[in-house]
Design a protein around this motif. Sequence first.
Motif, mmCIF file in Angstrom:
data_model
loop_
_atom_site.group_PDB
_atom_site.id
_atom_site.type_symbol
_atom_site.label_atom_id
_atom_site.label_comp_id
_atom_site.label_asym_id
_atom_site.label_seq_id
_atom_site.Cartn_x
_atom_site.Cartn_y
_atom_site.Cartn_z
ATOM 1 N N GLU A 21 0.491 -1.081 0.064
ATOM 2 C CA GLU A 21 0.138 0.392 0.216
ATOM 3 C C GLU A 21 0.965 1.667 0.195
ATOM 4 O OE1 GLU A 21 -3.143 -0.273 -0.515
ATOM 5 O OE2 GLU A 21 -3.364 -2.703 -0.267
ATOM 6 N N ILE A 22 2.193 1.327 0.823
ATOM 7 C CA ILE A 22 3.335 2.215 0.799
ATOM 8 C C ILE A 22 3.380 2.656 -0.502
ATOM 9 C CG2 ILE A 22 5.249 2.725 1.673
ATOM 10 C CD1 ILE A 22 4.164 1.764 4.246
ATOM 11 N N LEU A 52 2.545 1.783 -3.505
ATOM 12 C CA LEU A 52 1.053 2.295 -4.308
ATOM 13 C C LEU A 52 0.813 3.455 -4.452
ATOM 14 C CD1 LEU A 52 -1.254 -1.132 -4.234
ATOM 15 C CD2 LEU A 52 0.478 -0.413 -6.546
ATOM 16 N N GLU A 53 0.868 4.293 -3.515
ATOM 17 C CA GLU A 53 0.537 5.683 -2.782
ATOM 18 C C GLU A 53 1.543 6.179 -3.508
ATOM 19 O OE1 GLU A 53 -0.983 6.651 1.465
ATOM 20 O OE2 GLU A 53 0.972 7.934 0.826
ATOM 21 N N LYS A 54 3.082 5.414 -3.024
ATOM 22 C CA LYS A 54 4.354 6.593 -3.574
ATOM 23 C C LYS A 54 4.310 6.219 -5.406
ATOM 24 C CE LYS A 54 7.802 5.884 -0.280
ATOM 25 N NZ LYS A 54 8.523 6.779 -0.227
ATOM 26 N N GLY A 101 1.602 6.054 -7.174
ATOM 27 C CA GLY A 101 0.286 6.695 -7.937
ATOM 28 C C GLY A 101 -0.648 6.444 -8.196
ATOM 29 N N GLU A 132 -3.858 3.611 -9.497
ATOM 30 C CA GLU A 132 -4.782 3.014 -8.549
ATOM 31 C C GLU A 132 -5.307 1.666 -9.435
ATOM 32 O OE1 GLU A 132 -7.890 5.406 -7.478
ATOM 33 O OE2 GLU A 132 -5.948 6.656 -6.686
#
Length: 231
Positions: free
Chosen positions: A161-162, A164-166, A168, A170
């Motif tokens: 999750e970390i 994927l957030e970095k 960007g 989806e």
Amino acid sequence: MKYRLLIFDLDNTIFDYNAAENNALKLTFEYFNLSVTEKLKLSYREINERFWQQLEKGEISSEQLRVFRFEKFGQVHGIEWNAAEVSRVYLGNLGRGVFLVDGAEALLSGLRDVFRIGAVTNGISDVQRSRIGYSPFADLFDPLVISDEVGAAKPDPAIFEIFLEKAGIENRSEILMIGDSLTSDIAGAAAAGIPSCWFNPAKMPLPENCTAKPDFIIDKLGKVADIVFGG
Ligand SMILES: [Mg+2]
């Protein structure tokens, strides 16, 4: 093409960790005037493995692991040494040793202009950053997520999750995780809803009780190209 972002595991997928560890142990034992034997190396690996299991269960910290393994090794073999100093020397040696898995350099140079390439690795921050810096892939991995830096380790989906957030990104079906460990890389990717490819050079059978099955299984790293260019 189906995949846009490829996430690589580093140890024993891109970097030959066994060779790096062997080399670093040899240099470290020599530095402390200890003769290097297969028996001693094997013993170190067993001790190290037990502490890593404790780390993955959250029982000890990464800082403790670094020192405890050499403390325990000293106790078992009757060696009097300063475990913190041994650890410092060892990690320095490990961070300077770049050994690549067969086909890694050719694969990544063929992929880097076409796909976005990231990495998720369970490891010690200084060591991983140092080795990447000395390797041909110094600026390649984006994002690069190291368990030591983010406080979560594979197979915990939190580390993905970390990532994927970095990154960007989806749409998880556009991502492929490639790694050699069923229990950390493949299980972690599955828990995060990310397709995966098991790099299995030893051609081991998929265990009967394997709950997180990889979407692809390859025995040579170069076969990643067949999957991502073909898909
Ligand atoms: Mg690995």
